[in-house]
Design an enzyme around this catalytic site. Sequence first.
Site, PDB file in Angstrom:
ATOM      1  N   SER A   1     -11.049  -0.183   3.040  1.00 48.74           N
ATOM      2  CA  SER A   1     -10.314  -0.502   4.275  1.00 48.74           C
ATOM      3  C   SER A   1      -9.689   0.781   4.808  1.00 48.74           C
ATOM      4  O   SER A   1      -8.940   1.445   4.094  1.00 48.74           O
ATOM      5  CB  SER A   1      -9.200  -1.507   3.990  1.00 48.74           C
ATOM      6  OG  SER A   1      -9.760  -2.658   3.406  1.00 48.74           O
TER       7      SER A   1
ATOM      8  N   ARG B   1       0.835  -1.225   0.000  1.00 51.24           N
ATOM      9  CA  ARG B   1       0.000   0.000   0.000  1.00 51.24           C
ATOM     10  C   ARG B   1       0.863   1.265   0.000  1.00 51.24           C
ATOM     11  O   ARG B   1       0.541   2.259   0.659  1.00 51.24           O
ATOM     12  CB  ARG B   1      -0.945   0.036   1.214  1.00 51.24           C
ATOM     13  CG  ARG B   1      -1.965  -1.056   1.259  1.00 51.24           C
ATOM     14  CD  ARG B   1      -2.966  -0.943   0.078  1.00 51.24           C
ATOM     15  NE  ARG B   1      -3.952  -1.978   0.214  1.00 51.24           N
ATOM     16  CZ  ARG B   1      -3.778  -3.229  -0.228  1.00 51.24           C
ATOM     17  NH1 ARG B   1      -2.670  -3.556  -0.873  1.00 51.24           N
ATOM     18  NH2 ARG B   1      -4.720  -4.125  -0.064  1.00 51.24           N
TER      19      ARG B   1
ATOM     20  N   GLU C   1      -5.102   4.135   5.799  1.00 49.55           N
ATOM     21  CA  GLU C   1      -4.789   3.908   4.381  1.00 49.55           C
ATOM     22  C   GLU C   1      -5.097   5.150   3.548  1.00 49.55           C
ATOM     23  O   GLU C   1      -4.286   5.551   2.716  1.00 49.55           O
ATOM     24  CB  GLU C   1      -5.611   2.706   3.884  1.00 49.55           C
ATOM     25  CG  GLU C   1      -4.861   1.844   2.899  1.00 49.55           C
ATOM     26  CD  GLU C   1      -5.719   0.702   2.380  1.00 49.55           C
ATOM     27  OE1 GLU C   1      -5.663  -0.369   2.982  1.00 49.55           O
ATOM     28  OE2 GLU C   1      -6.435   0.895   1.385  1.00 49.55           O
TER      29      GLU C   1
HETATM   30  C1  FAD Z   1     -15.431   0.415  -1.363  1.00 53.81           C
HETATM   31  C2  FAD Z   1     -13.935   0.563  -1.537  1.00 53.81           C
HETATM   32  C3  FAD Z   1     -13.145  -0.554  -1.701  1.00 53.81           C
HETATM   33  C4  FAD Z   1     -11.758  -0.432  -1.883  1.00 53.81           C
HETATM   34  N1  FAD Z   1     -11.018  -1.551  -2.031  1.00 53.81           N
HETATM   35  C5  FAD Z   1      -9.674  -1.472  -2.180  1.00 53.81           C
HETATM   36  C6  FAD Z   1      -8.881  -2.650  -2.322  1.00 53.81           C
HETATM   37  O1  FAD Z   1      -9.389  -3.771  -2.350  1.00 53.81           O
HETATM   38  N2  FAD Z   1      -7.540  -2.510  -2.456  1.00 53.81           N
HETATM   39  C7  FAD Z   1      -6.932  -1.284  -2.451  1.00 53.81           C
HETATM   40  O2  FAD Z   1      -5.713  -1.231  -2.577  1.00 53.81           O
HETATM   41  N3  FAD Z   1      -7.669  -0.143  -2.328  1.00 53.81           N
HETATM   42  C8  FAD Z   1      -9.009  -0.209  -2.179  1.00 53.81           C
HETATM   43  N4  FAD Z   1      -9.759   0.931  -2.041  1.00 53.81           N
HETATM   44  C9  FAD Z   1      -9.086   2.250  -2.045  1.00 53.81           C
HETATM   45  C10 FAD Z   1      -9.150   2.992  -3.416  1.00 53.81           C
HETATM   46  O3  FAD Z   1     -10.158   2.503  -4.218  1.00 53.81           O
HETATM   47  C11 FAD Z   1      -7.823   2.898  -4.182  1.00 53.81           C
HETATM   48  O4  FAD Z   1      -6.774   3.427  -3.406  1.00 53.81           O
HETATM   49  C12 FAD Z   1      -7.875   3.644  -5.516  1.00 53.81           C
HETATM   50  O5  FAD Z   1      -6.720   3.384  -6.272  1.00 53.81           O
HETATM   51  C13 FAD Z   1      -8.036   5.148  -5.363  1.00 53.81           C
HETATM   52  O6  FAD Z   1      -8.324   5.666  -6.640  1.00 53.81           O
HETATM   53  P1  FAD Z   1      -8.975   7.093  -6.840  1.00 53.81           P
HETATM   54  O7  FAD Z   1      -8.926   7.399  -8.290  1.00 53.81           O
HETATM   55  O8  FAD Z   1     -10.305   7.138  -6.203  1.00 53.81           O
HETATM   56  O9  FAD Z   1      -7.931   8.010  -6.054  1.00 53.81           O
HETATM   57  P2  FAD Z   1      -8.220   9.302  -5.187  1.00 53.81           P
HETATM   58  O10 FAD Z   1      -8.894   8.886  -3.910  1.00 53.81           O
HETATM   59  O11 FAD Z   1      -8.871  10.361  -5.971  1.00 53.81           O
HETATM   60  O12 FAD Z   1      -6.725   9.732  -4.840  1.00 53.81           O
HETATM   61  C14 FAD Z   1      -5.902   8.912  -4.036  1.00 53.81           C
HETATM   62  C15 FAD Z   1      -4.494   9.517  -3.966  1.00 53.81           C
HETATM   63  O13 FAD Z   1      -3.884   9.449  -5.236  1.00 53.81           O
HETATM   64  C16 FAD Z   1      -3.538  10.754  -5.710  1.00 53.81           C
HETATM   65  N5  FAD Z   1      -3.787  10.750  -7.144  1.00 53.81           N
HETATM   66  C17 FAD Z   1      -4.972  10.505  -7.769  1.00 53.81           C
HETATM   67  N6  FAD Z   1      -4.793  10.521  -9.102  1.00 53.81           N
HETATM   68  C18 FAD Z   1      -3.479  10.790  -9.328  1.00 53.81           C
HETATM   69  C19 FAD Z   1      -2.677  10.935 -10.487  1.00 53.81           C
HETATM   70  N7  FAD Z   1      -3.182  10.817 -11.721  1.00 53.81           N
HETATM   71  N8  FAD Z   1      -1.363  11.224 -10.328  1.00 53.81           N
HETATM   72  C20 FAD Z   1      -0.808  11.333  -9.092  1.00 53.81           C
HETATM   73  N9  FAD Z   1      -1.516  11.201  -7.960  1.00 53.81           N
HETATM   74  C21 FAD Z   1      -2.828  10.931  -8.077  1.00 53.81           C
HETATM   75  C22 FAD Z   1      -4.422  11.711  -4.927  1.00 53.81           C
HETATM   76  O14 FAD Z   1      -3.883  13.003  -4.828  1.00 53.81           O
HETATM   77  C23 FAD Z   1      -4.496  10.994  -3.593  1.00 53.81           C
HETATM   78  O15 FAD Z   1      -3.348  11.255  -2.839  1.00 53.81           O
HETATM   79  C24 FAD Z   1     -11.161   0.850  -1.873  1.00 53.81           C
HETATM   80  C25 FAD Z   1     -11.974   1.989  -1.713  1.00 53.81           C
HETATM   81  C26 FAD Z   1     -13.345   1.855  -1.552  1.00 53.81           C
HETATM   82  C27 FAD Z   1     -14.199   3.083  -1.396  1.00 53.81           C
END
Ligand code: FAD
Length: 337
Positions: A237, A166, A332
Amino acid sequence: MSLEFHREFSLTGMNTLGFEVTAERFVRIQTQEQVSELHAELKRSGDPLLLLGGGSNLVLSARIPGIVAQMDLRGCEVEELEGASVRVTLGGGEHWHGAVSSLLEQGIYGLENLALIPGSVGAAPVQNIGAYGVEVKDRIDAVQVYDWQQERIYWLDNCECEFAYRDSRFKRESGRYLILRVRFLLSRIAATVTTYAPLQARLSTEEQQDPRAVFRTVCDIRREKLPDPERLGNAGSFFKNPVVDGATYERIKAAYPDLVAYPDIAGFKLAAGWLIDRCGWKGRKMASVGVHDQQALVLVNLGDGDRSQLEKLATAIQADILETYGVVLEPEPRFYP
Ligand SMILES: Cc1cc2nc3c(=O)[nH]c(=O)nc-3n(C[C@H](O)[C@H](O)[C@H](O)COP(=O)(O)OP(=O)(O)OC[C@H]3O[C@@H](n4cnc5c(N)ncnc54)[C@H](O)[C@@H]3O)c2cc1C
């Protein structure tokens, strides 16, 4: 196409916790050229920047000062390599689950265990998303970034991304990189990973070789286990599984023989959900936030919760876990600002 800034823009529908959030300024990045334009504007205004994907790993305050830029760069290029290998380059703004299912439909395998994780392709390397025995680092060839310090675009290969559990260089050096594209090394030959016991238990011997069956089963388990953010705000999580050394593991195991833990290179990875559940947190509420009643690792917004309420709940859980087991729980999601 030049950038279009929106003032006092609502992000309430753009963070999966469903918090009421307003950005001072909001912009979508749809082309590579717009990145330089955004950089010029950041230099001119001196504004702070938050990069946003799907908002599924962020805990946001009610007002975000400065600029929120959502990565919306699209595209999917498929390159057939020798043998059955396939190099796939996806735009950072592509929807993660949409990309996983579309590749599977095209007979390109390797991402099926990571199905239904919310968010964007560009955010996937940031915390090295992982689920059901696979981490995205296992499939990433390289990541294309815009480096805000060096003001240039280049590729970082897998090693240079410094992936860990992570974690990655992008998370540790938050604010330095904008991820434009991610290149994956996948295959036309199925090589399924079904080592994760709850997944394996649901699959017949034949299905274990079938990436489509793995995909379907992962989706089924996730739908059963995790609350849908559309119905109940959450960020998945909330805490990382803490990794402890052998002596710490033995100490806790002696006091709690039913401890759930898995061997890890650095020692043992403890199931954070089990630690929290065993302390009686499942289903507990604090103001308008709480611990999900079926999944102790998931903190939820029960209606009009906000960041400060969630922070208080998370801090109370962390203090309890430290006192009970002597273990530090690390959140996380990223808290911003
Ligand atoms: C219901 C649920 C289930 C989930 N299950 C999992 C799982 O099984 N495994 C897991 O690992 N995670 C899980 N997650 C967490 C999440 O989905 C992941 O971390 C996902 O990759 C975040 O993507 P996002 O586009 O929503 O990022 P955001 O929440 O928009 O951003 C996350 C971080 O990344 C940065 N960021 C976003 N885009 C970019 C970019 N293009 N360049 C540089 N930085 C950037 C942001 O500034 C921030 O710091 C879950 C979340 C939810 C709500």
